[in-house]
Motif scaffolding. Sequence first.
Motif, PDB file in Angstrom:
ATOM      1  N   LYS A 191      56.922 -52.260  29.323  1.00 13.87           N
ATOM      2  CA  LYS A 191      56.934 -50.786  29.270  1.00 13.87           C
ATOM      3  C   LYS A 191      58.026 -50.235  28.352  1.00 13.87           C
ATOM      4  O   LYS A 191      57.998 -49.066  27.992  1.00 13.87           O
ATOM      5  CB  LYS A 191      57.098 -50.204  30.680  1.00 13.87           C
ATOM      6  CG  LYS A 191      55.806 -50.237  31.489  1.00 13.87           C
ATOM      7  CD  LYS A 191      55.901 -49.399  32.741  1.00 13.87           C
ATOM      8  CE  LYS A 191      56.761 -50.098  33.788  1.00 13.87           C
ATOM      9  NZ  LYS A 191      56.621 -49.486  35.126  1.00 13.87           N
TER      10      LYS A 191
ATOM     11  N   GLY B 191      51.292 -51.278  33.035  1.00 13.13           N
ATOM     12  CA  GLY B 191      50.558 -50.186  32.402  1.00 13.13           C
ATOM     13  C   GLY B 191      49.629 -50.648  31.293  1.00 13.13           C
ATOM     14  O   GLY B 191      49.076 -49.811  30.572  1.00 13.13           O
TER      15      GLY B 191
ATOM     16  N   ARG C 272      46.716 -51.279  29.096  1.00 12.51           N
ATOM     17  CA  ARG C 272      45.385 -50.680  29.069  1.00 12.51           C
ATOM     18  C   ARG C 272      44.460 -51.505  28.189  1.00 12.51           C
ATOM     19  O   ARG C 272      44.890 -52.128  27.234  1.00 12.51           O
ATOM     20  CB  ARG C 272      45.468 -49.234  28.573  1.00 12.51           C
ATOM     21  CG  ARG C 272      46.173 -48.331  29.589  1.00 12.51           C
ATOM     22  CD  ARG C 272      46.481 -46.963  29.040  1.00 12.51           C
ATOM     23  NE  ARG C 272      45.299 -46.135  28.856  1.00 12.51           N
ATOM     24  CZ  ARG C 272      45.356 -44.827  28.557  1.00 12.51           C
ATOM     25  NH1 ARG C 272      46.525 -44.214  28.433  1.00 12.51           N
ATOM     26  NH2 ARG C 272      44.248 -44.126  28.390  1.00 12.51           N
TER      27      ARG C 272
ATOM     28  N   GLU D  49      54.859 -43.748  27.079  1.00 17.44           N
ATOM     29  CA  GLU D  49      54.844 -43.741  28.541  1.00 17.44           C
ATOM     30  C   GLU D  49      53.469 -44.137  29.087  1.00 17.44           C
ATOM     31  O   GLU D  49      53.365 -44.900  30.044  1.00 17.44           O
ATOM     32  CB  GLU D  49      55.237 -42.347  29.039  1.00 17.44           C
ATOM     33  CG  GLU D  49      55.518 -42.323  30.525  1.00 17.44           C
ATOM     34  CD  GLU D  49      55.674 -40.902  31.047  1.00 17.44           C
ATOM     35  OE1 GLU D  49      55.914 -39.985  30.241  1.00 17.44           O
ATOM     36  OE2 GLU D  49      55.533 -40.730  32.272  1.00 17.44           O
ATOM     37  N   LYS D  50      52.417 -43.600  28.472  1.00 14.35           N
ATOM     38  CA  LYS D  50      51.075 -43.873  28.992  1.00 14.35           C
ATOM     39  C   LYS D  50      50.298 -44.896  28.165  1.00 14.35           C
ATOM     40  O   LYS D  50      49.172 -45.234  28.505  1.00 14.35           O
ATOM     41  CB  LYS D  50      50.282 -42.577  29.077  1.00 14.35           C
ATOM     42  CG  LYS D  50      50.780 -41.665  30.190  1.00 14.35           C
ATOM     43  CD  LYS D  50      49.931 -40.415  30.274  1.00 14.35           C
ATOM     44  CE  LYS D  50      50.372 -39.567  31.466  1.00 14.35           C
ATOM     45  NZ  LYS D  50      49.736 -38.237  31.436  1.00 14.35           N
ATOM     46  N   SER D  51      50.869 -45.304  27.066  1.00 11.09           N
ATOM     47  CA  SER D  51      50.265 -46.375  26.258  1.00 11.09           C
ATOM     48  C   SER D  51      51.357 -47.402  26.031  1.00 11.09           C
ATOM     49  O   SER D  51      52.057 -47.382  25.029  1.00 11.09           O
ATOM     50  CB  SER D  51      49.752 -45.841  24.920  1.00 11.09           C
ATOM     51  OG  SER D  51      48.777 -44.848  25.109  1.00 11.09           O
TER      52      SER D  51
ATOM     53  N   ASP E 163      46.261 -41.416  24.305  1.00 13.93           N
ATOM     54  CA  ASP E 163      46.115 -39.993  24.623  1.00 13.93           C
ATOM     55  C   ASP E 163      46.301 -39.077  23.420  1.00 13.93           C
ATOM     56  O   ASP E 163      45.604 -38.080  23.285  1.00 13.93           O
ATOM     57  CB  ASP E 163      47.089 -39.634  25.750  1.00 13.93           C
ATOM     58  CG  ASP E 163      46.889 -40.568  26.940  1.00 13.93           C
ATOM     59  OD1 ASP E 163      45.805 -40.521  27.540  1.00 13.93           O
ATOM     60  OD2 ASP E 163      47.794 -41.371  27.220  1.00 13.93           O
TER      61      ASP E 163
END
Lengths: 433, 237
Positions: free
Chosen positions: A229, A51, A53, A234-236, A303
């Motif tokens: 992770k 994940g 980024r 979760e998304k970063s 986010d």
Amino acid sequence: MSALAPLLTSRWGNERAWTLDAYQRTGGYQALREALRMEPAEVLNTVKDSGLRGRGGAGFPTGVKWSFLPPPDGGPRYLVVNADESEPGTCKDIPLMMADPHSLIEGIIITSYAIGCHHAFIYLRGEVVHVYRRLLNAVTEARRAGLLGSSVMGSGYELELTVHAGAGAYICGEETALLDSLEGRRGQPRLKPPFPAVAGLYARPTVVNNVESIASVPWIIAGGADWWKSMGTEKSTGVGIYSLSGHVVRPGQYEAPLGITMRELLELAGGVRAGHRLKFWMPGGSSTPMFTPEHLDVPLDYDSVVAAGSMLGTRALQCFDETVCVVWAVSRWMDFYAHESCGKCTPCREGTFWLRSVLRRIEAGLGRPEDMQILQDIPNSIVGRAFCPLGDGAPSSLTSSLKFFYDEYVQHIQLGGCPFDHKASYLFEAVTA
Amino acid sequence: MTYDPRTLETLRADAAQIVARYPSARSALLPMLHLVQSVDGYVSPDGTAFCAETLELTAAEVSAVATFYSQFKRQPNGKYTLGVCVTSLCGVMGGDAIYERLSEYLAVGNDETTADGLFTLEKIECNAACDYAPVLMVNWEFFDNQTPSSAVQLVEDIRGSRAVRPSRGPDRLATFKEVSRVLAGFEDGHANEGPAAGQPSLEGVDLAARNLWAAPPLPAAGSVRATPATLEGDETK
């Protein structure tokens, strides 16, 4: 609970940290050994699964970017590392390359192996000559040790690495402008599509990644996607370097799991300088809308920062206390954009020029009542109409400052001057310095 | 071109090395312009002609590139470029005052060179050292946490030929021409001088060490980095 989690910064304090010897004594190039035992696709998938980024500002998933390369056609494909760190406030890649260049090189070799590249490039901004020395030296060391060249670690995999110095142009941090510059041209952005993954350097498939993104890769290979992770949100996912600067007691680099808040970071950095309070701060460099103390509890992940009205950008947290005139600060950023606009598209070239003029006259006490409308109109002619993200980001500090400090602009115009004493913002005593 | 044969020969040999680094010769243009500056102290008409001839471009094409980048100089540069960061953060933290004091002291304005050819004063933009603000770059070496008086002292030291050492850089400050040669990609043997990092770069690492904060341990399977990233027995910060 660990507030900080140094990984990429963990070696910076070591004795002669920049040398191959110091790097290898602390586990350096072990992840490469592991990666070379894997299939390239497996390496790519690990990074994709992690994940990770992009750490250069846009936050696009790194592994996904790699997977956009078309299938091999027998011709060359390239990895280009964006080391043009120039976004005002951003100061993490330069210390990384100065202290720990081998971590970047290890990441480059692993990434190149994953994407089938045999000639990679580092595009370093030209204004940091000692960093260039360290990178050149590290490449020489790596080549002598068989980590670069015709057979990396005896695996038969071949990789050449060229470290290239730019010559002073912010726009070259935009990936297609960077490619044009690397091709020996004026650094102006290209029309997308085609994206670099399809037609990048020399019109061949190319991956362009930020320094910190690539330096994260060895850690992900060493620890695995799940381990990476387990940090961040979760998304970063994972850790990132947060750079605090300005009116804080201990400005510097703080590496933490993504999602830490500014309130926590400020506390770690000793708070705002004694006797003062925070007025405004930039979350991700000067191209991201500013925040105020009311945003101190926003989790600094990709986010959450967007949801709060700004962008995580490069985690370049510039702090300004109550002594700072927001018109002065914004005017100076506009000087920057007007100077750095590459001139290719009219909205950015003309828009930043006129915003600079209007802001300068307001700060100098020559503002007119109608300027308030002009300051709101011109950004509308730039944002969404510029050729590249530089133009879109140029008015961010201005527009957000009008939201939070509208009255301060009006006050300048009514008073016919700046109500602040600039000297009060200096980090030294103006009289004795 | 008016280069003497020996200079030209050296330039050609260096240019050949630069061109060899790239799959396409034109990519050599930026480093070659740095190389030209290392000989002439700016992008001279001779230097432009040399780049054009070597890369089979027109002089206009070379100039179009050279004039795009702020590090390429159109007139002879001073032996030392004093670059004062005046972008918002450094400027607000005192860069403005440093610039004003230097301008007054040297009696030159932005992008101007002192009559003796020693200093070129320049307002520069963010140089990625905001945690060391206000920053002064001399020939693109870091002089951190400056004040107006420290900047003037630096100028006096250079004028008096006293040893000057960047905060994070080589033991001795190099000249504009010497630095230009490094920027052309030629190592000068000073990479191993200076610190790995200054204190602001280490604030987070130090704080984590004091509080025993760390990332979760690497998983045992595939744990190729079980050793912590600190040198054994090394009294690191």
